[in-house]
Design a protein around this motif. Structure first.
Motif, PDB file in Angstrom:
ATOM      1  N   VAL A 263       3.501   6.316   9.622  1.00 40.37           N
ATOM      2  CA  VAL A 263       3.881   5.246   8.692  1.00 40.37           C
ATOM      3  C   VAL A 263       4.740   5.803   7.566  1.00 40.37           C
ATOM      4  O   VAL A 263       5.762   5.216   7.192  1.00 40.37           O
ATOM      5  CB  VAL A 263       2.619   4.565   8.121  1.00 40.37           C
ATOM      6  CG1 VAL A 263       2.997   3.519   7.084  1.00 40.37           C
ATOM      7  CG2 VAL A 263       1.803   3.936   9.244  1.00 40.37           C
ATOM      8  N   PHE A 264       4.335   6.953   7.021  1.00 42.14           N
ATOM      9  CA  PHE A 264       5.124   7.587   5.959  1.00 42.14           C
ATOM     10  C   PHE A 264       6.510   7.972   6.471  1.00 42.14           C
ATOM     11  O   PHE A 264       7.510   7.800   5.774  1.00 42.14           O
ATOM     12  CB  PHE A 264       4.391   8.822   5.429  1.00 42.14           C
ATOM     13  CG  PHE A 264       3.357   8.515   4.386  1.00 42.14           C
ATOM     14  CD1 PHE A 264       3.545   8.892   3.071  1.00 42.14           C
ATOM     15  CD2 PHE A 264       2.188   7.832   4.718  1.00 42.14           C
ATOM     16  CE1 PHE A 264       2.588   8.617   2.101  1.00 42.14           C
ATOM     17  CE2 PHE A 264       1.227   7.555   3.766  1.00 42.14           C
ATOM     18  CZ  PHE A 264       1.424   7.940   2.452  1.00 42.14           C
TER      19      PHE A 264
ATOM     20  N   PHE B 226       0.816  -1.220   0.000  1.00 38.62           N
ATOM     21  CA  PHE B 226       0.000   0.000   0.000  1.00 38.62           C
ATOM     22  C   PHE B 226       0.846   1.266   0.000  1.00 38.62           C
ATOM     23  O   PHE B 226       0.345   2.361  -0.261  1.00 38.62           O
ATOM     24  CB  PHE B 226      -0.976   0.010   1.177  1.00 38.62           C
ATOM     25  CG  PHE B 226      -0.343   0.189   2.534  1.00 38.62           C
ATOM     26  CD1 PHE B 226      -0.038   1.450   3.011  1.00 38.62           C
ATOM     27  CD2 PHE B 226      -0.067  -0.906   3.330  1.00 38.62           C
ATOM     28  CE1 PHE B 226       0.529   1.628   4.263  1.00 38.62           C
ATOM     29  CE2 PHE B 226       0.500  -0.745   4.590  1.00 38.62           C
ATOM     30  CZ  PHE B 226       0.805   0.521   5.064  1.00 38.62           C
ATOM     31  N   LEU B 227       2.154   1.124   0.300  1.00 36.62           N
ATOM     32  CA  LEU B 227       3.060   2.268   0.242  1.00 36.62           C
ATOM     33  C   LEU B 227       4.376   1.818  -0.385  1.00 36.62           C
ATOM     34  O   LEU B 227       5.046   0.930   0.143  1.00 36.62           O
ATOM     35  CB  LEU B 227       3.301   2.844   1.634  1.00 36.62           C
ATOM     36  CG  LEU B 227       4.186   4.096   1.707  1.00 36.62           C
ATOM     37  CD1 LEU B 227       3.545   5.248   0.937  1.00 36.62           C
ATOM     38  CD2 LEU B 227       4.439   4.508   3.156  1.00 36.62           C
ATOM     39  N   VAL B 228       4.716   2.408  -1.515  1.00 36.29           N
ATOM     40  CA  VAL B 228       5.975   2.109  -2.206  1.00 36.29           C
ATOM     41  C   VAL B 228       6.856   3.343  -2.103  1.00 36.29           C
ATOM     42  O   VAL B 228       6.540   4.393  -2.664  1.00 36.29           O
ATOM     43  CB  VAL B 228       5.743   1.735  -3.680  1.00 36.29           C
ATOM     44  CG1 VAL B 228       7.076   1.420  -4.360  1.00 36.29           C
ATOM     45  CG2 VAL B 228       4.789   0.552  -3.786  1.00 36.29           C
ATOM     46  N   GLY B 229       7.956   3.224  -1.360  1.00 38.58           N
ATOM     47  CA  GLY B 229       8.880   4.335  -1.193  1.00 38.58           C
ATOM     48  C   GLY B 229      10.102   4.162  -2.069  1.00 38.58           C
ATOM     49  O   GLY B 229      10.724   3.100  -2.073  1.00 38.58           O
TER      50      GLY B 229
ATOM     51  N   ARG C  19      10.238   6.740   5.247  1.00 40.31           N
ATOM     52  CA  ARG C  19      11.292   7.667   4.834  1.00 40.31           C
ATOM     53  C   ARG C  19      12.583   7.424   5.609  1.00 40.31           C
ATOM     54  O   ARG C  19      13.683   7.463   5.032  1.00 40.31           O
ATOM     55  CB  ARG C  19      10.816   9.119   5.012  1.00 40.31           C
ATOM     56  CG  ARG C  19       9.799   9.570   3.969  1.00 40.31           C
ATOM     57  CD  ARG C  19       9.552  11.073   4.049  1.00 40.31           C
ATOM     58  NE  ARG C  19       8.778  11.440   5.225  1.00 40.31           N
ATOM     59  CZ  ARG C  19       7.464  11.600   5.233  1.00 40.31           C
ATOM     60  NH1 ARG C  19       6.756  11.413   4.125  1.00 40.31           N
ATOM     61  NH2 ARG C  19       6.835  11.970   6.338  1.00 40.31           N
ATOM     62  N   LEU C  20      12.464   7.171   6.903  1.00 39.83           N
ATOM     63  CA  LEU C  20      13.661   6.909   7.707  1.00 39.83           C
ATOM     64  C   LEU C  20      14.346   5.621   7.264  1.00 39.83           C
ATOM     65  O   LEU C  20      15.582   5.536   7.242  1.00 39.83           O
ATOM     66  CB  LEU C  20      13.289   6.834   9.188  1.00 39.83           C
ATOM     67  CG  LEU C  20      12.874   8.155   9.841  1.00 39.83           C
ATOM     68  CD1 LEU C  20      12.426   7.915  11.278  1.00 39.83           C
ATOM     69  CD2 LEU C  20      14.025   9.163   9.805  1.00 39.83           C
TER      70      LEU C  20
ATOM     71  N   PHE D  63      19.069  14.147  -1.273  1.00 37.93           N
ATOM     72  CA  PHE D  63      18.410  12.845  -1.362  1.00 37.93           C
ATOM     73  C   PHE D  63      16.912  13.076  -1.483  1.00 37.93           C
ATOM     74  O   PHE D  63      16.308  13.773  -0.660  1.00 37.93           O
ATOM     75  CB  PHE D  63      18.715  12.004  -0.124  1.00 37.93           C
ATOM     76  CG  PHE D  63      18.289  10.563  -0.245  1.00 37.93           C
ATOM     77  CD1 PHE D  63      18.977   9.695  -1.084  1.00 37.93           C
ATOM     78  CD2 PHE D  63      17.199  10.076   0.473  1.00 37.93           C
ATOM     79  CE1 PHE D  63      18.596   8.365  -1.206  1.00 37.93           C
ATOM     80  CE2 PHE D  63      16.812   8.756   0.356  1.00 37.93           C
ATOM     81  CZ  PHE D  63      17.508   7.888  -0.486  1.00 37.93           C
ATOM     82  N   THR D  64      16.314  12.512  -2.527  1.00 37.08           N
ATOM     83  CA  THR D  64      14.892  12.678  -2.797  1.00 37.08           C
ATOM     84  C   THR D  64      14.152  11.373  -2.532  1.00 37.08           C
ATOM     85  O   THR D  64      14.615  10.301  -2.935  1.00 37.08           O
ATOM     86  CB  THR D  64      14.658  13.111  -4.260  1.00 37.08           C
ATOM     87  OG1 THR D  64      15.279  14.373  -4.481  1.00 37.08           O
ATOM     88  CG2 THR D  64      13.174  13.214  -4.563  1.00 37.08           C
ATOM     89  N   ILE D  65      13.013  11.483  -1.858  1.00 36.33           N
ATOM     90  CA  ILE D  65      12.156  10.327  -1.593  1.00 36.33           C
ATOM     91  C   ILE D  65      10.775  10.606  -2.179  1.00 36.33           C
ATOM     92  O   ILE D  65      10.177  11.648  -1.906  1.00 36.33           O
ATOM     93  CB  ILE D  65      12.041  10.038  -0.088  1.00 36.33           C
ATOM     94  CG1 ILE D  65      13.384   9.569   0.470  1.00 36.33           C
ATOM     95  CG2 ILE D  65      10.969   8.972   0.178  1.00 36.33           C
ATOM     96  CD1 ILE D  65      13.378   9.310   1.959  1.00 36.33           C
ATOM     97  N   ARG D  66      10.295   9.674  -2.988  1.00 37.32           N
ATOM     98  CA  ARG D  66       8.952   9.764  -3.534  1.00 37.32           C
ATOM     99  C   ARG D  66       8.162   8.531  -3.091  1.00 37.32           C
ATOM    100  O   ARG D  66       8.595   7.405  -3.322  1.00 37.32           O
ATOM    101  CB  ARG D  66       8.981   9.854  -5.061  1.00 37.32           C
ATOM    102  CG  ARG D  66       7.622  10.133  -5.698  1.00 37.32           C
ATOM    103  CD  ARG D  66       7.763  10.371  -7.191  1.00 37.32           C
ATOM    104  NE  ARG D  66       8.572  11.559  -7.451  1.00 37.32           N
ATOM    105  CZ  ARG D  66       9.026  11.900  -8.661  1.00 37.32           C
ATOM    106  NH1 ARG D  66       8.746  11.141  -9.705  1.00 37.32           N
ATOM    107  NH2 ARG D  66       9.761  12.985  -8.816  1.00 37.32           N
ATOM    108  N   GLN D  67       7.034   8.765  -2.457  1.00 34.28           N
ATOM    109  CA  GLN D  67       6.216   7.690  -1.907  1.00 34.28           C
ATOM    110  C   GLN D  67       4.876   7.618  -2.637  1.00 34.28           C
ATOM    111  O   GLN D  67       4.214   8.637  -2.837  1.00 34.28           O
ATOM    112  CB  GLN D  67       5.984   7.906  -0.405  1.00 34.28           C
ATOM    113  CG  GLN D  67       7.265   7.863   0.421  1.00 34.28           C
ATOM    114  CD  GLN D  67       7.076   8.420   1.813  1.00 34.28           C
ATOM    115  OE1 GLN D  67       6.792   9.609   1.978  1.00 34.28           O
ATOM    116  NE2 GLN D  67       7.223   7.570   2.819  1.00 34.28           N
TER     117      GLN D  67
END
Length: 420
Positions: free
Chosen positions: A253-254, A111-114, A258-259, A123-127
């Protein structure tokens, strides 16, 4: 195929009075706006909407004792990245999933793809968040679009769970899974080699009591999570969102996701930087021994021997492991004298596992018989190995060796007598 909604109906019990349980909230009409609460943007339309949340961490951002800038790869890439496995190359994408369970298979949803990557020093994170099952195909298509820019995928325990799950979900929609088509590095395995605490070694400096990502993050990066959610609580929070539309519990959760991605990226960077520096870069004997193992697996035998030597000279509790690794590799390289010296040093240690002592004794018996042609010394080692507890097969081999040496010594005595 059972949909996510059908599964949730089985989880949510009806009211005590027999009336229907709470109605599942439609993906469009949410009790609260998840995009506003979670800081993202909706993609798609109607019930096929999914949420995209993006964060960028500046080079100066601190993650424990490390900064994002510490992990940025050189412009030409990390030359020894391939030593971590998976034949990686080029730009890396770090991937971590949050799922509805750990069982895997067609009944489990990501349900969450990081996805995270180093970009212009940061550093870029897209969820990608699955707000309803109807949006899954579009979400996976968006993940594929991001995966196109990556030459290598890096996960933590993704070989056995994350990537197979993505492949399953894509297969159900009859679409390609670009994440699984890329070269893959599963950092769990090199992390175990570099930092895991051996049971026999106890509290070896530089060894970690557990190779869970959170443990590595704590011990190696010095990062302490404040108010982090436990992994087992995550599916329940997602089910609550689908049932009530309340996105507030998902914020943790998000952040957890990310961590995990930040830690994965910085630990991968640390491992590759160690390998680029070689034996001199090892800060502990545990790291040196693990690096030697990775170098040996890659066929870089000179670097492997240097790492085993450094480990043997640095930490007494790992000396037996390091000397054994040095001896085995030297024997494979046909450097028999070097191997024999390492086996002899093993026998001189105050503390050495019994199975390693037996292996060293047998190896020296072979060396003295076939290389040095010193039959009496070979016989002494053969007798010593025979006196040790071992399997029936090894005991039989020792008895056979001793009988052969006795015959050789007996045959040599008349020749010696004739010379005098």
């Amino acid at each position: 195929m059972t949909s996510l909604t059908d599964r949730l109906r089985g989880v949510i019990r009806p009211g005590v009075s027999g009336e229907p349980g709470p109605r599942l909230v439609d993906a469009v009409a949410r009790a609260s706006d998840a995009a506003e609460l979670l800081g993202g943007e909706w993609n798609g339309t109607g019930s096929r909407r999914f949420l995209v949340v993006e964060r960028r961490y500046a080079p100066c951002h601190r993650h424990g004792s490390a900064s994002v800038a510490d992990g940025v790869p050189p412009q030409e890439g990390w030359p020894r990245l391939s030593l971590l496995g998976g034949a990686p190359r080029g730009a890396m994408m770090f991937v971590d999933l949050e799922t509805t369970g750990l069982a895997g298979g067609a009944g489990t949803y990501a349900f969450l793809v990081g996805c995270g990557w180093f970009d212009d020093g940061g550093f870029t994170i897209r969820q990608f968040f699955l707000s309803s099952f109807d949006a899954e195909r579009d979400l996976l298509d968006a993940v594929n679009s991001v995966a196109e820019r990556a030459a290598t995928v890096v996960t933590f325990n993704g070989k056995s769970f994350d990537l197979p799950l993505v492949e399953t979900r894509c297969a159900l929609h009859r679409m390609d899974a670009l994440l699984t088509a890329r070269p893959h590095v599963d950092m769990l395995h090199p992390a175990r080699r570099l930092w895991r605490r051996d049971e026999e070694a106890g509290g070896v400096p530089g060894s970690i009591p557990s190779c869970r990502l959170g443990s590595l993050e704590h011990w190696l990066l010095g990062h302490e999570r404040d108010g982090d959610i436990a992994g087992f609580e995550i599916p329940a929070r997602y089910f609550r969102y689908v049932h009530t539309g309340d996105a507030a519990p998902l914020d943790a959760v998000f952040e957890h996701n990310r961590l995990d991605l930040l830690s994965l990226a910085l630990l991968t960077s640390r491992a590759v930087q160690l390998l680029n520096e070689g034996a001199s870069g090892a800060t502990t004997a545990r790291e040196a021994l693990g690096m030697g193992s990775l170098f040996e697996h890659a066929g870089m035998t000179h670097e492997a021997l240097a790492c085993f030597t450094r480990s043997a000279e640095s930490e007494p509790s790992l000396r037996a492991d390091a000397l054994r690794a040095y001896a085995v590799l030297s024997r494979r390289l046909r450097r028999f004298d070097d191997a024999a010296r390492a086996w002899q040093r093993l026998l001189e240690l105050r503390e050495c596992p019994s199975h390693v002592v037996r292996e060293a004794t047998e190896a020296l018996a072979v060396h003295h018989e076939h290389r040095l042609r010193n039959l009496l010394s070979a016989r002494r080692f053969a007798l010593s190995s025979l006196a040790m507890k071992s399997t029936a097969a090894r005991t039989h081999a020792a008895e056979h060796r001793l009988a052969r040496l006795d015959r050789k010594i007996g045959d040599a005595q008349p020749v010696a007598a004739a010379l005098f």
